[in-house]
Design an enzyme around this catalytic site. Structure first.
Site, PDB file in Angstrom:
ATOM      1  N   ASP A 132     117.707  52.669  15.667  1.00  0.00           N
ATOM      2  CA  ASP A 132     118.995  53.011  15.064  1.00  0.00           C
ATOM      3  C   ASP A 132     118.740  53.571  13.670  1.00  0.00           C
ATOM      4  O   ASP A 132     117.650  53.428  13.112  1.00  0.00           O
ATOM      5  CB  ASP A 132     119.926  51.797  14.996  1.00  0.00           C
ATOM      6  CG  ASP A 132     119.380  50.702  14.101  1.00  0.00           C
ATOM      7  OD1 ASP A 132     118.145  50.442  14.143  1.00  0.00           O
ATOM      8  OD2 ASP A 132     120.157  50.108  13.330  1.00  0.00           O
ATOM      9  N   GLU A 140     118.828  47.373  13.468  1.00  0.00           N
ATOM     10  CA  GLU A 140     118.127  46.995  12.232  1.00  0.00           C
ATOM     11  C   GLU A 140     118.944  47.345  11.001  1.00  0.00           C
ATOM     12  O   GLU A 140     118.975  46.580  10.023  1.00  0.00           O
ATOM     13  CB  GLU A 140     116.760  47.687  12.180  1.00  0.00           C
ATOM     14  CG  GLU A 140     115.794  47.055  11.173  1.00  0.00           C
ATOM     15  CD  GLU A 140     115.917  47.611   9.757  1.00  0.00           C
ATOM     16  OE1 GLU A 140     115.369  46.989   8.835  1.00  0.00           O
ATOM     17  OE2 GLU A 140     116.562  48.672   9.561  1.00  0.00           O
TER      18      GLU A 140
END
Lengths: 481, 481
Positions: free
Chosen positions: B107, B174
């Site tokens: 991400d 994250e």
């Protein structure tokens, strides 16, 4: 303070007789939600101005004017929003009589039933058995404004001549910064307000709930900010903590040296400017109805700095105080954010009293802050400055106007009033004094527990009715002074 | 640190040869806007997980799993919003080989052209002449994640056996708190992650722009708040200033005694817990490529507390620091508000380092704050508490994994890497170490100026390509250690 009473029995009796009508008048006024802070209710504020001018006309006032003040300056949603008018009017213009200007405001604070009101805030709810009427504006400031009209009505009914010329000035933006009022007073000082002998404002409250008061002093305020800047942008404390000088570290150090826990201002020279207490002033505190318990109840805590009445009142009214209000630019939300704020602005203010010189105070405050910061030897930069100030006000509580008001109060309430000051400011007091060159009397009608800006605002019926008597008697005594 | 080189020329050459393909792979990854913080882009985050599992499949990984983590906990707009899956996969399962777990995240941070990007953030823009590709995720963390895939591809093409068993763990949250990751690691420690010998994370950056680094330490953080309460509600400073004890007065006093302008923590006992610098550690600072000018440039000011490299790095990495972040409950807006805040909550945190005991630190901090407050003799009340903490992490930079990575780096870059720490924390490092019982190596690919969370995020092409070589060489050296 024994005095020769004037023969005011007929007037007092007429006021009592007209009580139902006066409550009805207040009921009509409260039913108009003239909330100046709510743009959508602006038409109702204007409606309230028209209501007042209609009443004035019916009572025989002349030269009635609704003075337009133009468009409300930003921030506003509607850029064409007009300010509500100031209502001016005269009753009598006999050059042999003294002329008294009375000020009040016909706008009110916002109020919603959902805020926690027990009753509809815009429907006057009468509770005769408890001597109370509830409603927004009942005490702040529609009751006192109508008080002056009630005084005239009683005189009319009695065919009793009003002993003074009366000039009224009722504004509709008091709860929203009195926009436009200062300019109008300055402009009309030698026009509409020419020949005014004294000014009376009924827009504050008794100190407590039992004894009437006359208010002769207000503290001023000087508001400062101290900005400390370091990094070019907010930084992450993981990466920069320990290696750059943090503005917050310096700011809390500077703010910590302004005032101590006991409220002593630590800036050298400030306390030295305060006028000493005279014997005459000292004597005013003794009879005052107040206690530390009342302070604790009002503060909602047992954190009073003084445990006796006199110290509390003196430190509220006639000594300066310094409050640290907060910090702009630092993390202020809930939770935990690991930011090193790049620029933080501490805000604090000093409540000022006689004989503090505001410009000298600025010098002392800014010089001191700079000195404290210099001692830190920080690579950050500091800028301290005055944000705004307003001067203190103190009147001679023994002048003609206060003496007349004291006699009137004693006639009505059978007790000598307490002479009080307020810790905050009512800027319009200074404006009238300065622009018209007259003394100002603060002659409150309501009690300390009326909840002026709160839910369930009320005025005691006895305060409303005896207040009308007091206002009228004041005019009579003042006319003879 | 001279060492026997492994014959990795063929591998390095193959990486160079495949450069166009590897840039194409990064281009495909960047074109998927897998922004975990934007709920509306959640399908694209999931698409990115599928892209990765497809690539893993094509490269010969087995036991590929997209592990669902359930619904995202509040606050979310869509209460049924599913967390993106964690992508697991294995390459090789030879019991005679060591097994290396590599972690990365697929991400990315949000990015809009309007934020000030010179190019479309979700279109990889290649500037060969300046050795740079621009695009969101290019360096954080899609480049490093694909680096591991590129290593496998080069081996496949060369029909060269991978010297270790590789296990990949790529997460998609994250940038949004790694929701669900800790639980999965704990749950799979003895399942999917059984038999892991060491963990390698490529998700941080070189200290500067010229020298590769290996990172062996992170500071922890203990975040505290100190609440001081007085009045029952916010008070007006005009009425109450000078007569009640103000919580802000006490709070700035307490906060002012935590740390001095030079960054020295004033809480007795805290500095005494810090591990002394050993000669071996001291030696690691000398070669490091860093200067006070770089610190000043990063901070955007000339407010560094130290003027030499070693002091700066030590105070960023291996000494504690204390930052005052802000105050909740005080006035924090622009302008001037004359409030006495009733309850104010000061927030500060301490970056922690070996050998500080977090519980002992809590005791010292809270005890000290209470003592400072007690000395004020204030009628207000104080409550100090830990809000949250995360431990520091330090590895032995001379262990097998670091030694292998140092050799690999030197082979690729012809220079010994700097051994760095970071001042902030990467919590997942501690989770892997604790749950798997393995060492962790932080092996960054990008440079300190890549702008990971900023506009115009980039990775140098040489860093991407040499990074792939370094990751591969690391596996070879580690397999022989």
């Amino acid at each position: 303070m024994s005095h020769e009473k004037l023969p005011l029995e007929a007037f007092f009796n007429k006021i009592e007789e007209l009580k139902p009508k006066f409550i009805e008048r207040l009921s009509k006024a409260v039913s108009i939600p003239s909330v100046s802070g709510d743009e959508t209710l602006r038409p109702q504020v204007v409606e309230m101005a028209h209501f007042l001018s209609g009443e004035l006309k019916n009572l025989g006032f002349h030269d009635i004017q609704l003075r337009e003040l133009g468009v409300q300056p930003p921030p506003v949603s509607d850029p064409n929003l007009k300010l509500p008018p100031i209502v001016l009017g005269r009753y009598g213009s006999d050059p042999k009589k003294k002329t008294v200007l009375v000020y009040g405001h016909y706008d009110v604070q916002p109020a919603l039933k959902e805020d926690g009101w027990a009753t509809d805030p815009f429907k006057l709810t009468v509770d005769e058995s408890n001597d109370v009427v509830y409603g927004r504006g009942s005490t702040d400031d529609k009751g006192p404004v109508l008080g002056w009209l009630n005084v005239v009505e009683a005189h009319n009914e009695l065919k009793l001549e009003l002993p003074v010329n009366l000039v009224v000035c009722f504004e509709g933006m008091e709860e929203s910064g009195s926009l436009g009022l200062d300019d109008l007073i300055a402009k009309e000082a030698k026009q509409y307000f020419a020949g005014i002998d004294t000014t009376c404002i009924s827009d504050n409250y008794w100190l407590g709930t039992k004894k009437p008061v006359l208010t002769y002093g207000l503290r001023g305020v000087s508001y400062y900010q101290v900005a400390i800047s370091g990094p070019g942008a907010d930084l992450h404390s993981g990466i920069f903590g320990g290696v750059v000088a943090e503005p917050m570290t310096d700011l809390v150090k500077v703010l910590s040296e302004l005032v101590d826990t006991n409220g002593n201002i630590l800036i050298p020279g400030v306390n030295e400017m305060v006028a000493p207490v005279t014997d005459k002033e000292e004597g005013l505190y003794d009879p005052i109805d107040f206690s530390v318990e009342e302070l604790n109840a009002a503060a909602g805590s047992e954190t009073a700095l003084y445990q006796n009445k006199k110290d509390i009142l003196k430190h509220r009214w006639r000594y300066p105080s310094l409050s640290v209000h907060g910090i702009e630019g630092a993390f202020s939300g809930a939770g935990a954010k690991t930011v090193i704020p790049a620029k933080v602005i501490g805000k604090f203010s000093i409540r000022t009293v006689p004989d503090m010189d505001p410009r000298k105070l600025d010098e002392l405050v800014i010089g001191y802050v700079e000195k404290v910061f210099a001692k830190l030897n920080s690579p950050n930069t500091l800028k301290a400055e005055l944000v705004h100030d307003g001067n203190y006000w103190v009147s001679d509580p023994f002048n003609d106007s206060f003496t007349a008001a004291a006699k009137a109060t004693e006639d009505v309430w059978n007790i000598k009033p307490d002479f009080t000051r307020e810790g905050g400011s009512i800027p319009i007091t200074l404006t009238f004094e300065k622009e018209l060159g007259t003394g100002v009397l603060l002659l409150p009608m309501g009690r300390g527990d009326d909840g002026a800006h709160s839910i369930n605002e009320k005025i005691n019926i006895s305060n409303y009715i005896n207040g009308c008597k007091t206002l009228g008697a004041y005019l009579h005594y003042y006319s003879k002074a």
